[in-house]
Design an enzyme around this catalytic site. Sequence first.
Site, PDB file in Angstrom:
ATOM      1  N   ASP A  65       0.830  -1.202   0.000  1.00 35.77           N
ATOM      2  CA  ASP A  65       0.000   0.000   0.000  1.00 35.77           C
ATOM      3  C   ASP A  65       0.869   1.259   0.000  1.00 35.77           C
ATOM      4  O   ASP A  65       1.991   1.250   0.497  1.00 35.77           O
ATOM      5  CB  ASP A  65      -0.895  -0.029   1.242  1.00 35.77           C
ATOM      6  CG  ASP A  65      -2.133   0.835   1.075  1.00 35.77           C
ATOM      7  OD1 ASP A  65      -2.331   1.403  -0.018  1.00 35.77           O
ATOM      8  OD2 ASP A  65      -2.899   0.938   2.042  1.00 35.77           O
ATOM      9  N   ASN A  75       1.584   3.510  -2.701  1.00 33.59           N
ATOM     10  CA  ASN A  75       2.281   4.018  -3.899  1.00 33.59           C
ATOM     11  C   ASN A  75       1.787   5.414  -4.261  1.00 33.59           C
ATOM     12  O   ASN A  75       2.571   6.295  -4.622  1.00 33.59           O
ATOM     13  CB  ASN A  75       2.035   3.102  -5.099  1.00 33.59           C
ATOM     14  CG  ASN A  75       2.630   1.727  -4.910  1.00 33.59           C
ATOM     15  OD1 ASN A  75       3.530   1.542  -4.105  1.00 33.59           O
ATOM     16  ND2 ASN A  75       2.118   0.758  -5.653  1.00 33.59           N
ATOM     17  N   ARG A  82       0.285   9.654  -9.638  1.00 34.42           N
ATOM     18  CA  ARG A  82       0.160   8.374  -8.908  1.00 34.42           C
ATOM     19  C   ARG A  82       0.852   7.239  -9.647  1.00 34.42           C
ATOM     20  O   ARG A  82       1.407   6.326  -9.027  1.00 34.42           O
ATOM     21  CB  ARG A  82      -1.321   8.014  -8.747  1.00 34.42           C
ATOM     22  CG  ARG A  82      -2.128   8.927  -7.868  1.00 34.42           C
ATOM     23  CD  ARG A  82      -3.598   8.498  -7.885  1.00 34.42           C
ATOM     24  NE  ARG A  82      -3.747   7.090  -7.501  1.00 34.42           N
ATOM     25  CZ  ARG A  82      -3.699   6.660  -6.244  1.00 34.42           C
ATOM     26  NH1 ARG A  82      -3.522   7.505  -5.258  1.00 34.42           N
ATOM     27  NH2 ARG A  82      -3.847   5.378  -5.963  1.00 34.42           N
ATOM     28  N   HIS A  95       3.338   3.830  -8.604  1.00 33.04           N
ATOM     29  CA  HIS A  95       3.228   2.401  -8.943  1.00 33.04           C
ATOM     30  C   HIS A  95       4.489   1.910  -9.645  1.00 33.04           C
ATOM     31  O   HIS A  95       4.956   0.798  -9.391  1.00 33.04           O
ATOM     32  CB  HIS A  95       1.999   2.171  -9.833  1.00 33.04           C
ATOM     33  CG  HIS A  95       0.697   2.477  -9.146  1.00 33.04           C
ATOM     34  ND1 HIS A  95       0.392   2.016  -7.884  1.00 33.04           N
ATOM     35  CD2 HIS A  95      -0.382   3.215  -9.540  1.00 33.04           C
ATOM     36  CE1 HIS A  95      -0.817   2.441  -7.529  1.00 33.04           C
ATOM     37  NE2 HIS A  95      -1.297   3.173  -8.518  1.00 33.04           N
ATOM     38  N   GLU A 103     -11.211  -5.641  -6.506  1.00 37.86           N
ATOM     39  CA  GLU A 103     -11.832  -4.325  -6.262  1.00 37.86           C
ATOM     40  C   GLU A 103     -11.123  -3.198  -7.023  1.00 37.86           C
ATOM     41  O   GLU A 103     -11.675  -2.116  -7.181  1.00 37.86           O
ATOM     42  CB  GLU A 103     -11.797  -3.975  -4.768  1.00 37.86           C
ATOM     43  CG  GLU A 103     -12.725  -4.820  -3.892  1.00 37.86           C
ATOM     44  CD  GLU A 103     -12.162  -6.186  -3.549  1.00 37.86           C
ATOM     45  OE1 GLU A 103     -10.923  -6.306  -3.404  1.00 37.86           O
ATOM     46  OE2 GLU A 103     -12.946  -7.147  -3.451  1.00 37.86           O
ATOM     47  N   ASN A 104      -9.887  -3.432  -7.444  1.00 37.69           N
ATOM     48  CA  ASN A 104      -9.092  -2.345  -8.035  1.00 37.69           C
ATOM     49  C   ASN A 104      -9.542  -1.931  -9.444  1.00 37.69           C
ATOM     50  O   ASN A 104      -9.108  -0.892  -9.941  1.00 37.69           O
ATOM     51  CB  ASN A 104      -7.602  -2.723  -8.105  1.00 37.69           C
ATOM     52  CG  ASN A 104      -6.888  -2.627  -6.767  1.00 37.69           C
ATOM     53  OD1 ASN A 104      -5.888  -3.303  -6.534  1.00 37.69           O
ATOM     54  ND2 ASN A 104      -7.383  -1.786  -5.870  1.00 37.69           N
ATOM     55  N   TRP A 105     -10.430  -2.713 -10.073  1.00 30.80           N
ATOM     56  CA  TRP A 105     -10.831  -2.399 -11.455  1.00 30.80           C
ATOM     57  C   TRP A 105     -11.596  -1.090 -11.561  1.00 30.80           C
ATOM     58  O   TRP A 105     -11.727  -0.538 -12.652  1.00 30.80           O
ATOM     59  CB  TRP A 105     -11.669  -3.553 -12.036  1.00 30.80           C
ATOM     60  CG  TRP A 105     -10.880  -4.810 -12.217  1.00 30.80           C
ATOM     61  CD1 TRP A 105     -10.938  -5.931 -11.438  1.00 30.80           C
ATOM     62  CD2 TRP A 105      -9.895  -5.077 -13.217  1.00 30.80           C
ATOM     63  NE1 TRP A 105     -10.047  -6.875 -11.886  1.00 30.80           N
ATOM     64  CE2 TRP A 105      -9.410  -6.381 -12.985  1.00 30.80           C
ATOM     65  CE3 TRP A 105      -9.382  -4.346 -14.296  1.00 30.80           C
ATOM     66  CZ2 TRP A 105      -8.426  -6.970 -13.776  1.00 30.80           C
ATOM     67  CZ3 TRP A 105      -8.407  -4.931 -15.090  1.00 30.80           C
ATOM     68  CH2 TRP A 105      -7.943  -6.219 -14.836  1.00 30.80           C
TER      69      TRP A 105
HETATM   70  C1  FPP Z   1      -1.344   0.373  -3.549  1.00 30.41           C
HETATM   71  O1  FPP Z   1      -1.034   1.697  -3.760  1.00 30.41           O
HETATM   72  C2  FPP Z   1      -0.922  -0.559  -4.575  1.00 30.41           C
HETATM   73  C3  FPP Z   1      -1.721  -1.120  -5.554  1.00 30.41           C
HETATM   74  C4  FPP Z   1      -3.065  -0.687  -5.909  1.00 30.41           C
HETATM   75  C5  FPP Z   1      -1.292  -2.278  -6.301  1.00 30.41           C
HETATM   76  C6  FPP Z   1      -0.289  -2.006  -7.365  1.00 30.41           C
HETATM   77  C7  FPP Z   1       1.040  -2.335  -6.859  1.00 30.41           C
HETATM   78  C8  FPP Z   1       2.124  -2.046  -7.534  1.00 30.41           C
HETATM   79  C9  FPP Z   1       2.027  -1.377  -8.852  1.00 30.41           C
HETATM   80  C10 FPP Z   1       3.454  -2.338  -6.967  1.00 30.41           C
HETATM   81  C11 FPP Z   1       3.950  -3.687  -7.365  1.00 30.41           C
HETATM   82  C12 FPP Z   1       3.896  -3.963  -8.784  1.00 30.41           C
HETATM   83  C13 FPP Z   1       3.510  -5.111  -9.362  1.00 30.41           C
HETATM   84  C14 FPP Z   1       3.541  -5.166 -10.833  1.00 30.41           C
HETATM   85  C15 FPP Z   1       3.054  -6.318  -8.624  1.00 30.41           C
HETATM   86  P1  FPP Z   1      -2.231   2.734  -3.688  1.00 30.41           P
HETATM   87  O2  FPP Z   1      -2.509   3.226  -5.050  1.00 30.41           O
HETATM   88  O3  FPP Z   1      -3.397   2.115  -2.993  1.00 30.41           O
HETATM   89  O4  FPP Z   1      -1.602   3.857  -2.792  1.00 30.41           O
HETATM   90  P2  FPP Z   1      -2.396   4.938  -1.952  1.00 30.41           P
HETATM   91  O5  FPP Z   1      -3.202   4.189  -0.938  1.00 30.41           O
HETATM   92  O6  FPP Z   1      -1.294   5.748  -1.340  1.00 30.41           O
HETATM   93  O7  FPP Z   1      -3.240   5.724  -2.896  1.00 30.41           O
END
Ligand code: FPP
Length: 228
Positions: free
Chosen positions: A21, A23, A34, A38, A68-70
């Site tokens: 979490d 990124n 953002r 990533h 859920e990320n879609w």
């Molecule tokens: C959380 O950051 C991370 C994700 C949604 C998943 C994506 C993860 C990566 C891209 C790193 C590893 C890479 C791979 C290819 C496995 P967030 O966007 O939720 O951060 P925030 O909570 O600070 O907004």
Amino acid sequence: MPTSDTHSPTGRPVHVACIMDGNGRWANRRNLPRTEGHTEGEENLARLVRVAVTRNVGWLTVFGFSTENWVRPRGEVRHILGLHKKLFGRVAELNELNVRIQWMGRPFDLPEARTPKYVQRAIRRAIRDTAKNTGMVLTVAFDYGSHAEMVHAAQLAATQGPVDEAAIERNLYLPDLPPVDVLVRTSGELRISNFMLWQSAGSEVYFTERPWPEFDAAELDAALLLVR
Ligand code: FPP
């Protein structure tokens, strides 16, 4: 510092699972988009794999993209998909490290599965091209949710006989994954999400304020101290 004797209480090499979490917040703090967060998150995962190998971690499982990320903005989703293609393309590095990569998520042939074809191809190729490696197993959860996994396992189990714990376990996406020994969540959120809820029953939990792009060797060592 933990070295060659990092084992779970049962004696097998340790299983570390990471909710990567922060990124976005890492990027925000630097006035970057953002997507840059990533990108750095993927780079950091590649660095962490190297460190984990030196600590004799047996299994490293990471939450790359959830069911859920879609709903995230289309450009961000596209960027994260590209990063998965990049990660699964790191076959030379994985082979150099003797790391076997695998994937878990909604099986590609299910109507609700959403992994695009080009990511499917990258996943299949990487699994095939690292299959002979005998060291650490890196599992990437993509289009993954624990609830979907457990419903799927229960549905399959029901076609096979009595639905008990063993039957659910046999029908998880990756039944050979051992239980999680330490579950890591970065970026100061004190919660678990829809990640490995079955496999992490009883695991230690390591929370850190650091965002994922800054989860380094010292952080991994601190997490590993919980299971020694
Ligand atoms: C959380 O950051 C991370 C994700 C949604 C998943 C994506 C993860 C990566 C891209 C790193 C590893 C890479 C791979 C290819 C496995 P967030 O966007 O939720 O951060 P925030 O909570 O600070 O907004």
